[in-house]
Design an enzyme around this catalytic site. Structure first.
Site, short mmCIF file in Angstrom:
data_model
loop_
_atom_site.label_atom_id
_atom_site.label_comp_id
_atom_site.label_asym_id
_atom_site.label_seq_id
_atom_site.Cartn_x
_atom_site.Cartn_y
_atom_site.Cartn_z
N GLU A 153 -1.43 -10.95 -1.21
CA GLU A 153 -2.40 -10.05 -1.55
C GLU A 153 -2.60 -9.83 -3.03
OE1 GLU A 153 -2.11 -5.82 -1.01
OE2 GLU A 153 -0.15 -6.01 -0.60
N GLU A 254 -3.66 2.01 4.82
CA GLU A 254 -2.54 2.11 3.61
C GLU A 254 -3.40 2.98 2.78
OE1 GLU A 254 0.24 -0.99 1.42
OE2 GLU A 254 -1.68 -1.37 1.05
#
Length: 275
Positions: A153, A254
Site C-alpha cells: 500500500e 480504517e
C-alpha cells in the site's frame, strides 16, 4: 450514502484499538459487522501458541471472518511503517511470515498486507529495495501455499515522508516487480483511499488505471482520518466507481473512531457483508 453491493469490514486495530485485543471481535460483531481486518496483533514475530489460539477463538466466537491482516510492521503509532526493507529488522518480518500465513490459513484470511518500511538514514536506498524484494518474494511464495495474496500500500507523503511507496504508480510497480521475481501473480495493490486522497492524487483516474491490480481497499476521510463524510473526499462518487468496476472484495474501515457507534457508522445505510 448509496453503497450498492459493497462489503465493509471493521479494522479492529483502529476502530477498536482502545479495547483489549480479545474484546475487539465481539465489539465489532455487536456493531453489526461480520468481517474484520487487523494490523499485526501479536507482541513479537514469533508469538506463543496460546496467544494465537486465543485470537482465533475470539474471532470465531464473535462470528467474524478475518479478511485481511498485516505482517509484522513495527510500532505504527510511533512511526514505523513496516520492517521488510529495514536492515537489522527485516529478519523480524521474515520470522513473522510463517505465523502470518498459518493464521491466515486457519482463519480463511486471504489478504496479507506487507508494509514496505521507511528509508533509513545512511542506508543505500537501492540496498533497501533489494532487501525488500527478497523479503517480499519469501512472503509471496509462502502466501501462495495457502491461496493468499500479498498486498502493498501507498502511505501519504504527509504522514510518512520517508516511505518510498508514496503514490499508486510506485506501489503497483513494486508489486509487479515482486511478481516478476517470484514467478507468481499473487502480489497486488492495497488501495487506501485516505492516503491517496491526502496525497491529492486523482482518485477516479487511479481507480480506472489500476482496477485490475486492486486486491483490497481501505478508507478514511481527510483531514482528520475520520469516517467517510467527515472530511473532503467524495466517497459517494468513489463507492459508485468501485461498485461499477465489479470489485467483489472487501473495504476495510480504517479510521479513527468517536467510540459512538451511532456516529461512527451513521454513513452506512446497512453493514452489507457476505459470508
Amino acid at each position: 450514502m448509496n453503497t450498492g453491493t459493497l462489503n465493509f469490514a471493521a479494522n479492529l486495530s483502529m476502530l477498536y484499538g482502545h479495547l483489549p485485543l480479545l474484546q475487539r471481535p465481539a465489539a465489532a460483531a455487536a456493531a453489526g459487522f461480520t468481517a474484520a481486518e487487523i494490523w499485526w496483533p501479536f507482541d513479537s514475530p514469533l508469538p506463543a501458541d496460546r496467544d494465537v489460539d486465543a485470537l482465533a477463538r475470539a474471532l470465531s466466537d464473535a462470528g467474524l471472518q478475518l479478511v485481511a491482516m498485516n505482517f509484522i510492521e513495527g510500532d505504527m503509532r510511533a512511526g514505523d511503517r513496516g520492517l521488510l526493507s529495514v536492515p537489522g529488522r527485516a529478519a523480524e518480518f521474515r520470522d513473522s511470515i510463517d505465523t502470518t500465513v498459518a493464521f491466515a490459513d486457519r482463519t480463511g484470511c486471504r489478504v496479507l498486507n506487507a508494509l514496505y518500511g521507511n528509508r533509513q538514514p545512511d542506508t543505500d536506498p537501492g540496498a533497501q529495495d533489494e532487501l525488500a524484494l527478497e523479503s517480499l518474494v519469501l512472503a509471496a511464495r509462502a502466501a501462495h501455499q495457502v491461496g493468499a495474496s500479498v498486498v502493498l500500500e501507498t502511505i501519504s507523503r504527509q504522514e510518512a515522508p520517508d516511505y518510498p511507496l508514496g503514490n499508486a504508480d510506485a506501489t503497483v510497480a513494486m508489486a509487479d516487480r515482486v511478481n516478476d521475481a517470484s514467478g507468481l501473480s499473487n502480489t497486488g495493490f492495497l488501495c487506501d483511499l485516505y492516503h491517496h486522497g491526502r496525497n491529492g492524487e486523482d482518485i477516479p483516474d487511479l481507480l480506472k488505471r489500476h482496477a485490475g491490480r486492486i486486491v483490497h481497499f481501505q478508507i478514511a476521510d481527510t483531514p482528520g482520518r475520520g469516517r467517510p463524510g467527515s472530511g473532503v473526499l467524495d466517497y459517494p462518487d468513489f463507492f459508485s466507481r468501485i461498485d461499477a468496476s465489479g470489485y467483489d472484495g472487501w473495504i476495510g474501515l480504517e479510521y479513527e473512531p468517536t467510540r459512538d457507534p451511532a456516529v461512527d457508522f451513521d454513513w452506512l445505510p446497512s453493514l452489507t457483508a457476505r459470508s
